[in-house]
Write an enzyme that holds these catalytic residues in place. Structure first.
Site, mmCIF file in Angstrom:
data_model
loop_
_atom_site.group_PDB
_atom_site.id
_atom_site.type_symbol
_atom_site.label_atom_id
_atom_site.label_comp_id
_atom_site.label_asym_id
_atom_site.label_seq_id
_atom_site.Cartn_x
_atom_site.Cartn_y
_atom_site.Cartn_z
ATOM 1 N N CYS A 34 -48.047 -63.071 -16.779
ATOM 2 C CA CYS A 34 -49.025 -64.096 -16.410
ATOM 3 C C CYS A 34 -50.068 -64.372 -17.477
ATOM 4 O O CYS A 34 -50.825 -65.339 -17.367
ATOM 5 C CB CYS A 34 -49.756 -63.685 -15.132
ATOM 6 S SG CYS A 34 -50.728 -62.201 -15.406
ATOM 7 N N CYS A 105 -49.175 -56.779 -11.764
ATOM 8 C CA CYS A 105 -50.597 -56.544 -12.041
ATOM 9 C C CYS A 105 -50.872 -55.040 -12.131
ATOM 10 O O CYS A 105 -51.692 -54.606 -12.940
ATOM 11 C CB CYS A 105 -51.473 -57.163 -10.959
ATOM 12 S SG CYS A 105 -51.019 -58.852 -10.536
HETATM 13 FE FE1 FES Z 1 -52.082 -61.799 -13.796
HETATM 14 FE FE2 FES Z 1 -52.277 -60.439 -11.632
HETATM 15 S S1 FES Z 1 -51.492 -62.461 -11.830
HETATM 16 S S2 FES Z 1 -52.561 -59.707 -13.617
#
Ligand code: FES
Length: 206
Positions: A34, A105
């Site tokens: 992400c 994450c």
């Molecule tokens: Fe990026 Fe959680 S969506 S660390």
């Protein structure tokens, strides 16, 4: 998205957040999935190798903040060796679970902690840089989460073959053609591996 009460508590009131001035080690890592980032700062008692202080700064989502908060809670007061053994699954369990698409994450939080410990060890001549091998590729693949179920692709037996020869990594995956996460997984694998100088090319077949 359904979050546990613990995730929400850590997100709203993260523990030991901030920056340590003159840390003994620091690491900043980004999530290939992400692009979010976490920094972890360490103070270590040299004699005992105990993490006497730890803080984090997060530049990401609610799960990013919550997992960085729980990981620093879990590591504080532990020796470096003990802290290295904290896994992303333990971090997610300590938060009473994360949604499957957010498991990466917790991978990011644990990865950053391990990197900070490694940086401390390198600075204090307690360790040397790991030699790159096929094992390094396998370790990186254990950090690639299949978002549909929130497990890594090695545990899910989605990796049929891994090879490393003359700078070329070859990976054969078992993911059906109609799977909507197929391209995401391939992309994430590349992002985990492409910063290694030892790799000239990455070939993924599915
Ligand atoms: Fe990026 Fe959680 S969506 S660390």
């Amino acid at each position: 998205m359904q979050y546990s009460q613990k995730v929400l508590d850590h997100f709203m009131n993260p523990h030991i957040v901030g920056k340590i001035e003159n840390p003994d080690a620091v690491a900043t890592e980004g999530s290939p999935a992400c692009g979010d980032q976490v920094s972890i700062y360490l103070k270590v008692e040299h004699e005992t190798q105990i993490i006497s202080d730890i803080k984090f700064q997060s530049y990401g989502c609610a799960s990013n903040i919550a997992t960085a908060s729980i990981i620093t809670d879990l590591a504080k007061g532990k020796t470096l060796e003990e802290a290295k053994k904290v896994t992303w699954k333990e971090a997610a369990d300590a938060l009473d679970g994360l949604p499957p698409v957010k498991m990466h994450c917790s991978v990011l939080a644990v990865d950053t902690l391990r990197k900070a410990i490694k940086n401390y060890e390198l600075k204090n001549n307690l360790s040397t840089l790991d030699k790159f091998s096929k094992e390094t590729v396998l370790e990186e693949l254990k950090k690639v989460i299949y978002p549909k179920v929130g497990e890594d692709i090695i545990t899910l037996k989605m990796v049929k073959y891994v090879g490393f020869d003359n700078g070329v990594v070859i990976i054969d995956l078992d993911i059906p053609k109609f799977d909507k996460y197929r391209d995401n997984v391939a992309e994430e694998i590349k992002e985990h591996l492409e910063h290694y100088q030892e790799i000239k090319d990455i070939k993924i077949t599915m």
